[in-house]
Design an enzyme around this catalytic site. Structure first.
Site, PDB file in Angstrom:
ATOM      1  N   ASP A  17       2.944  57.562  71.001  1.00 35.82           N
ATOM      2  CA  ASP A  17       2.525  56.159  71.017  1.00 35.82           C
ATOM      3  C   ASP A  17       1.003  56.039  71.048  1.00 35.82           C
ATOM      4  OD1 ASP A  17       5.234  55.498  71.110  1.00 35.82           O
ATOM      5  OD2 ASP A  17       5.236  55.328  73.294  1.00 35.82           O
TER       6      ASP A  17
ATOM      7  N   ASP B  27       9.424  58.720  77.336  1.00 30.97           N
ATOM      8  CA  ASP B  27       8.117  58.148  77.683  1.00 30.97           C
ATOM      9  C   ASP B  27       7.737  58.613  79.075  1.00 30.97           C
ATOM     10  OD1 ASP B  27       7.791  56.729  75.297  1.00 30.97           O
ATOM     11  OD2 ASP B  27       8.861  54.985  76.065  1.00 30.97           O
TER      12      ASP B  27
END
Length: 184
Positions: A147, A130
């Site tokens: 995401d 991430d």
């Protein structure tokens, strides 16, 4: 949308899915090349975050061993299995041609591409890379391109289902009302 138009749009959505998946993997690769690895346990990297949009979004590197907010942390194969099941279900709906409107196709494509992007990380690395963090919302989890695609696809899917599905894609029954379909 007639069948001829559907045949023309399918390659476009396949290309969109591949481009989104490649973009997700490239951004993750770039993040790994640019930021040092985080400390054990997936903490944010020791490198200082870099502003992407000053005051809004910054770049960092996090290894997420769970789902959003690190839920199910350490449940790698459970998360892979659940994500595979969701991707397969959305793909099945698209392949059955239950969804024909471009907004519904875009929603499904984004969900599938984002899901595959995170599956690739979990299987290959054991975690998801991430990198985006909201500066104005410090407690919001760090997230990635996959995401963004999954959330955008879900929002578009809700819009499609609430306002478009019934008019364009819902299968109509030949029998309406309370009458006996056999005519008795």
């Amino acid at each position: 949308m007639n069948q001829r138009d559907q045949i023309k749009t399918w390659p476009l959505f396949c290309v969109l899915g591949v481009v989104v998946l490649l973009a997700d993997q490239w951004v993750k690769w770039w993040t790994v090349q640019t930021f040092s690895a985080p400390a054990a346990g997936g903490a944010v990297t020791a490198d200082a975050p870099r502003p992407l949009i000053d005051g809004v979004v910054e770049l960092t590197r996090v290894h997420n061993y769970g789902a959003a907010w690190s839920s199910f942390s350490g449940s790698r194969w459970l998360l892979v299995g659940v994500t595979c099941a969701i991707v397969a279900a959305v793909a099945a709906v698209l392949l059955r041609r239950d969804v024909r409107h471009p907004l519904g196709l875009a929603a499904g494509t984004l969900i599938i591409a984002g899901g595959i992007g995170n599956i690739v990380d979990r299987v290959r690395l054991g975690y998801v890379v991430d990198m985006f963090h909201f500066q104005f919302w410090p407690s919001y989890p760090v997230f990635n391109v996959a995401d963004i695609c999954i959330v955008t696809g879900a929002v578009l899917g809700v819009i499609y289902y609430l306002w478009i599905y019934e008019r364009f894609d819902q299968k109509r029954s030949e029998h309406h009302g309370d009458g006996d379909p056999a005519g008795q």
